[in-house]
Design an enzyme around this catalytic site. Structure first.
Site, PDB file in Angstrom:
ATOM      1  CG  PHE A   1       0.999  -9.940   4.721  1.00  0.00           C
ATOM      2  CD1 PHE A   1       1.009 -10.245   6.075  1.00  0.00           C
ATOM      3  CD2 PHE A   1       0.814 -10.967   3.824  1.00  0.00           C
ATOM      4  CE1 PHE A   1       0.846 -11.552   6.522  1.00  0.00           C
ATOM      5  CE2 PHE A   1       0.645 -12.278   4.257  1.00  0.00           C
ATOM      6  CZ  PHE A   1       0.664 -12.570   5.608  1.00  0.00           C
ATOM      7  CB  CYS A   2       0.273  -3.080   4.313  1.00  0.00           C
ATOM      8  SG  CYS A   2      -0.099  -2.554   5.984  1.00  0.00           S
ATOM      9  CB  ALA A   3       0.293  -6.368  -0.136  1.00  0.00           C
TER      10      ALA A   3
ATOM     11  CG  HIS B   1      -1.962  -1.061   1.178  1.00  0.00           C
ATOM     12  ND1 HIS B   1      -2.785  -1.341   2.245  1.00  0.00           N
ATOM     13  CD2 HIS B   1      -2.318  -1.951   0.211  1.00  0.00           C
ATOM     14  CE1 HIS B   1      -3.594  -2.341   1.942  1.00  0.00           C
ATOM     15  NE2 HIS B   1      -3.320  -2.732   0.712  1.00  0.00           N
TER      16      HIS B   1
END
Length: 453
Positions: free
Chosen positions: A375-377, A129
């Protein structure tokens, strides 16, 4: 470099000393164990060398670029020398500019704020992100997840061929995935970008701690990374690369340090002359300890030798992958396939387990710290998980909205400070949890899976 046998481990360097290597944590089943920190992809522990350097400097801390006193002058020299050290570590070009920021996220938001008018941005949906989201005010083209490095290059080439050839364009790409650990074809993507008149910025947050990063060799226009992933967790980051867009843009923050000269106008307003150097985007008192810690980490990694560090990490990667391959219930997530080169970041799911429950058991029963979630993805992990069934179990995924199917994974990550025992304990714990099950009951509390008491 590939190291496949236990015997060859004798030729591999020892783990670098890091803080926390002797910390013990309690287990819910009783007793204590040395903590196995296997969440390097989130924040790596500080190298002992970095901590010692910062401690030695701390009594001499002073204001930077602000004072005539000895400590201020010393701190200013330290700060600017750190800039030079990091630029050398990145093999920057002579006219590149290196700006100290707070993090990779901050660096890429700074670059986003400096984009020329009507700039087109191209970014794969597979990005973290931090590199996926800063471009919202530009014309953004999100590219679908490729399944091979060659497909990544071809996808970018097609998108660039269809763009307006007369306006500015920027490509943003990761060097190593924070989800799969796989290396991206950065040099080839840079060549494709430049062939179509675009520039490219490299998110090296997961690459720089594991492999050498050369701005010249990769031929990228900018590179961004964070200190806290490079064994220097003191709240600093770096954006380094071409100066022209940065010098032409308004300061990222307006204030002291960014301004060269401020005068009052007759109409009561003020006129400001901004610096053209890196100071233009470093308003306020800089994080000299953060910058110094990054420079210290760069020196430590360089002196240790990346060839030796890469060899040892590859040995650990193969040890983990071989262990997980022995558990049929485990599926390792990958975009590019089993043979793709990668850093020490591996994500997986376990059949019959919710990933949050599994990660909680690793921590509470074995003293192993991993990451669970998306995982911020989020787009990437959802693509990799697809419609795989996820057992809800006793704990749900923290990112799952009410009524939403629980999709999350487990990530194990390691690096220069990881001892063999940590990855061996991890592999054995995975096998035991899958075979025998958890020894404790768990519940959801504030969105997290925790041991029930």
């Amino acid at each position: 470099m590939s190291v496949s046998t236990a015997a060859s481990a004798q030729t591999i360097c020892a783990p670098l000393p890091v803080l926390g290597r002797d910390v013990t944590v309690p287990l819910v089943t009783g007793g204590e164990v040395t903590y196995a920190a296997l969440d390097y992809a989130a924040s790596a522990p500080a190298l002992q060398r970095v901590w010692d350097d910062v401690a030695a400097y701390a009594p001499y801390y002073g204001s930077v670029h602000r004072g005539a006193g000895y400590l201020s002058q010393l701190s200013t020299d330290l700060f600017e020398n750190a800039r030079g050290t990091v630029a050398e570590f990145l093999d920057c070009r002579a006219d590149d500019q290196l700006i100290f920021t707070r993090s990779t996220t901050d660096s890429l938001n700074l670059l986003a704020a400096a984009l020329p008018a009507d700039c087109q941005v191209f970014v794969f949906e597979t990005e973290h992100h931090a590199s996926l989201l800063p471009w919202q005010d530009a014309r953004v083209t999100y590219l679908n997840a490729p399944r091979t490095p060659r497909q990544a290059v071809e996808t970018l080439e097609r998108a660039l061929a269809d763009r307006d050839p007369h306006g500015p364009a920027l490509v943003c790409v990761t060097g190593a995935s924070n989800v799969t650990g796989e290396l991206w074809p950065v040099r080839e993507l840079a060549a494709a970008a430049h062939a179509h008149g675009a520039r490219i910025v490299l998110d090296a947050a997961q690459l720089a701690p594991h492999h050498p990063v050369s701005v010249r060799d990769l031929d990228v226009d900018w590179v961004a990374f964070s200190g806290h992933k490079l064994y220097a967790p003191f709240g600093s980051g770096v954006l380094a690369g071409r100066a022209d867009w940065l010098q032409a843009a308004d300061p990222y923050l307006a204030g002291g340090g960014a301004s060269r000269r401020v005068t009052r106008r007759e109409d009561g307003g003020v006129d400001v002359e901004w610096h053209e150097s890196a100071a233009r985007h470093e308003a306020g008192s800089p994080n000299v300890i953060g910058a110094y810690s990054i420079a210290s980490a760069c020196k430590a990694l360089t002196e240790a030798g990346f060839d030796a560090l890469v060899a040892r990490e590859q040995y650990l990667i193969e040890k983990v992958r071989a262990g997980l391959a022995e558990v049929p219930e485990v599926r390792v997530l990958s975009l590019f396939g089993d043979d793709a080169p990668r850093v020490g970041v591996i994500s997986f799911v376990v059949e019959g387990w919710n990933s949050s429950h599994f990660a909680a058991a690793l921590s509470a029963e074995y003293g192993i710290g991993v990451r669970d979630g998306l995982f911020c993805a989020h787009p990437l992990v959802r693509t990799l998980l697809g419609s795989d069934p996820q057992t809800q179990g006793e704990c749900g995924a923290p990112e799952a909205a009410p009524g939403e199917k629980s999709l999350n994974a487990i990530r194990v990550s390691f690096g220069a400070g990881t001892p063999d025992e940590h990855v061996e304990r991890f592999v054995n714990a995975v096998k035991e949890l899958v075979t025998v099950g958890a020894k404790w009951r768990y519940r959801t509390e504030d969105g997290r899976c925790v041991p029930a008491v």
